[in-house]
Design a protein around this motif. Sequence first.
Motif, mmCIF file in Angstrom:
data_model
loop_
_atom_site.group_PDB
_atom_site.id
_atom_site.type_symbol
_atom_site.label_atom_id
_atom_site.label_comp_id
_atom_site.label_asym_id
_atom_site.label_seq_id
_atom_site.Cartn_x
_atom_site.Cartn_y
_atom_site.Cartn_z
ATOM 1 N N GLN A 55 35.331 38.169 49.727
ATOM 2 C CA GLN A 55 35.863 37.168 48.803
ATOM 3 C C GLN A 55 36.349 37.835 47.512
ATOM 4 N N GLY A 56 35.581 38.817 47.046
ATOM 5 C CA GLY A 56 35.987 39.550 45.855
ATOM 6 C C GLY A 56 37.306 40.265 46.054
ATOM 7 N N ALA A 57 37.486 40.882 47.221
ATOM 8 C CA ALA A 57 38.732 41.580 47.533
ATOM 9 C C ALA A 57 39.912 40.611 47.544
ATOM 10 N N THR A 58 39.694 39.415 48.087
ATOM 11 C CA THR A 58 40.748 38.403 48.124
ATOM 12 C C THR A 58 41.146 37.968 46.713
ATOM 13 N N ILE A 59 40.135 37.767 45.855
ATOM 14 C CA ILE A 59 40.402 37.373 44.468
ATOM 15 C C ILE A 59 41.159 38.470 43.728
ATOM 16 N N ILE A 60 40.726 39.707 43.902
ATOM 17 C CA ILE A 60 41.392 40.842 43.244
ATOM 18 C C ILE A 60 42.851 40.927 43.671
ATOM 19 N N ALA A 61 43.101 40.783 44.970
ATOM 20 C CA ALA A 61 44.474 40.848 45.484
ATOM 21 C C ALA A 61 45.338 39.753 44.874
ATOM 22 N N PRO A 115 53.209 45.472 32.769
ATOM 23 C CA PRO A 115 51.895 44.904 32.467
ATOM 24 C C PRO A 115 50.816 45.506 33.357
ATOM 25 N N VAL A 116 49.665 45.816 32.752
ATOM 26 C CA VAL A 116 48.548 46.404 33.479
ATOM 27 C C VAL A 116 47.487 45.331 33.728
ATOM 28 N N VAL A 117 46.938 45.306 34.926
ATOM 29 C CA VAL A 117 45.869 44.365 35.280
ATOM 30 C C VAL A 117 44.539 45.121 35.333
ATOM 31 N N VAL A 118 43.533 44.598 34.653
ATOM 32 C CA VAL A 118 42.186 45.163 34.705
ATOM 33 C C VAL A 118 41.217 44.061 35.121
ATOM 34 N N VAL A 119 40.528 44.282 36.239
ATOM 35 C CA VAL A 119 39.502 43.340 36.703
ATOM 36 C C VAL A 119 38.142 43.998 36.470
ATOM 37 N N SER A 120 37.354 43.408 35.576
ATOM 38 C CA SER A 120 36.023 43.934 35.268
ATOM 39 C C SER A 120 35.022 43.308 36.243
#
Length: 239
Positions: free
Chosen positions: A216-222, A156-161
């Motif tokens: 915070q964005g980096a934490t959410i992405i992780a 599965p591939v994850v894409v965060v826009s």
Amino acid sequence: MAVPSACSVIQKPATVKYMYEHSRGVSLALNSKAKEDLGIGSKQAAFSCLGVTYKRDLYAAESIIKEKISQEICVVMDTKEDQEPVGHLLEEVLKNELNHVKVTSGTLDHISRDIQCVASDQCYNFVCVNVMSSDFQETQKLLSVLEKNRLSVLCPVVVVSVHFIDFALVPLGQKMESLMWIREFAKEVKEKNILLCGLLINYSQDEPKLQESLRQGATIIAAVVKERSSALGGQLLVA
């Protein structure tokens, strides 16, 4: 009996079948021993024990694979990024905050040309930076590239826009309303084994606030990359 590595499972589809048979064999062996030790006489009890152990083997294998494919994130930026360096700022924060993850970057054109290299590097996580607050064309292009090259066939591939917006200038509710399109796209690409979600980051003119929003964005992405939960598909997250 040695358990095959997650890397081998990812690189060679045939080994998925091997892991299945291997796990099933381990389960049978364990349950035969359990049946003997516990004096289980009924077939129903034996199959019940088999099911529990087999599920445990599958969960363990899934955990190994998730851990393996969460080790690299590719930040995708447009050539217009020269004018607004927010993508590079996010990339640097990701590198600083996620020490255990390899963070790479490239333009969409580069990713399109070298998608096979991306696959060979086992990168299954993409952070797509949309420079214009109202623009999502970059994400659409990236999804098209991923679908066309069938990168999500094995894993599965994850894409965060990612979308940057100054919350002091544009009401958050108004911006989220304009990005509701992501839910429909998420439904479509889910069938292709792609998990798509959106992330709004406060592009504050105040440097400390901007850095905090990026962290915070980096934490959410992780978290999204690690969990890979289907419940996150189509969600709009806010940093």
